[in-house]
Design a protein around this motif. Structure first.
Motif, short mmCIF file in Angstrom:
data_model
loop_
_atom_site.label_atom_id
_atom_site.label_comp_id
_atom_site.label_asym_id
_atom_site.label_seq_id
_atom_site.Cartn_x
_atom_site.Cartn_y
_atom_site.Cartn_z
N MET A 223 27.68 23.73 31.51
CA MET A 223 28.84 24.23 32.22
C MET A 223 29.31 23.23 33.27
O MET A 223 30.52 23.02 33.46
CB MET A 223 28.51 25.58 32.88
N GLN A 224 28.36 22.59 33.97
CA GLN A 224 28.73 21.59 34.96
C GLN A 224 29.46 20.43 34.30
O GLN A 224 30.46 19.92 34.83
CB GLN A 224 27.47 21.08 35.69
N LYS A 225 28.96 20.01 33.15
CA LYS A 225 29.60 18.89 32.44
C LYS A 225 31.01 19.28 32.00
O LYS A 225 31.94 18.47 32.09
CB LYS A 225 28.75 18.49 31.23
N THR A 226 31.18 20.52 31.55
CA THR A 226 32.50 20.99 31.16
C THR A 226 33.46 20.98 32.35
O THR A 226 34.61 20.56 32.24
CB THR A 226 32.41 22.41 30.58
N ASN A 227 32.97 21.45 33.51
CA ASN A 227 33.81 21.46 34.71
C ASN A 227 34.22 20.06 35.12
O ASN A 227 35.37 19.82 35.53
CB ASN A 227 33.06 22.15 35.86
N ASP B 253 38.74 27.22 44.93
CA ASP B 253 38.07 27.30 43.63
C ASP B 253 36.78 26.48 43.65
O ASP B 253 35.76 26.90 43.08
CB ASP B 253 39.00 26.78 42.52
N MET B 254 36.83 25.30 44.27
CA MET B 254 35.64 24.47 44.33
C MET B 254 34.54 25.12 45.16
O MET B 254 33.37 25.06 44.82
CB MET B 254 36.00 23.09 44.92
N ASP B 255 34.92 25.78 46.29
CA ASP B 255 33.93 26.47 47.11
C ASP B 255 33.25 27.58 46.30
O ASP B 255 32.04 27.78 46.37
CB ASP B 255 34.60 27.08 48.36
N GLU B 256 34.06 28.32 45.54
CA GLU B 256 33.51 29.39 44.72
C GLU B 256 32.57 28.83 43.66
O GLU B 256 31.51 29.40 43.38
CB GLU B 256 34.65 30.17 44.05
N LEU B 257 32.94 27.68 43.08
CA LEU B 257 32.10 27.05 42.07
C LEU B 257 30.77 26.59 42.67
O LEU B 257 29.71 26.76 42.08
CB LEU B 257 32.84 25.86 41.45
#
Length: 228
Positions: free
Chosen positions: A94-98, A148-152
């Motif tokens: 998932m991290q790679k996808t993001n 969005d980044m904070d939520e991620l």
């Protein structure tokens, strides 16, 4: 923050300092993209490493089995570790996808900025490339992106601790043994068939072995405090 926004929009600050050049902004973007690519490469290497460890755990679990109480307890711990590696490998994916999505977004941003710059210079060369309304739009987009980044980050920082009870382990082990049985059946199907004389002691031995395994499994559940 205002200086950062002026760097994004190409506006000048109140002190009169010159705005970043196009080549400087593009170089910063390329540097950011290189960092993201390096991070993706690191994630991929970690995935390979964890996949190797997971295969080693599966091999050890297969060799240990569950024929004794101690063996079953050890195998349960191995299967817990296997589940942990599975979860971590999925998180890395998932991290790679993001990060792939971020690379695409950054590349698109560069193209958009170049298009806006070209249009603005043709319409109003004596003014800033982007006006106040455009700066406000960029500010809103930036705030949304940062939210969005904070939520991620919060999501990715959550501790993941796989839990496994007796029933989950039995189900996982049954699937694992089924896969192994299929592999062994495939190997045996290619080997020459052999015949053996029937023995009258085989049923009794199998019955005693089954009773012993059931008794050991009940003892293990009692020690673990699990419901029978």
């Amino acid at each position: 923050m205002s200086s950062f926004l002026r760097g994004l929009t190409g506006g000048s600050n109140k002190s009169g300092s010159s705005k970043p050049s196009e080549s400087s902004k593009h170089e910063q973007a390329r540097m950011a993209m290189d960092k993201i690519k390096d991070a993706i490469s690191l994630v991929e290497k970690k995935q390979i490493h964890w996949e190797t460890q997971k295969r080693a755990i599966e091999k050890e679990a297969k060799a240990t089995g569950i024929k004794t109480k101690a063996a079953k307890a050890k195998t349960m711990q191995l299967m817990k570790r296997r589940a942990m590696f599975d979860k971590n490998i999925q998180n890395l994916e998932m991290q790679k996808t993001n990060m792939d999505m971020q690379l695409f977004a950054l590349d698109s941003t560069i193209i958009t900025e170049q298009s806006v710059s070209a249009m603005a210079s043709g319409v109003q060369a004596q003014k800033n490339i982007l006006d106040l309304a455009e700066a406000q739009r960029v500010t809103d987009d930036l705030q949304e992106s940062m939210a969005d980044m904070d939520e991620l980050i919060v999501t990715m920082s959550e501790t993941v601790g796989p839990q496994m009870d007796e029933s989950q382990f039995d189900e996982m082990w049954a699937d694992f043994e089924a896969d192994n049985a299929l592999e062994e059946a495939t190997v045996e199907s290619t080997a020459p068939a052999t015949t053996a004389a029937p023995s009258a002691d085989i049923p009794d031995a199998a019955s005693h072995a089954l009773e012993r395994e059931e008794r050991e499994a009940a003892e293990l559940r009692a020690e673990l405090g699990l419901a029978v």
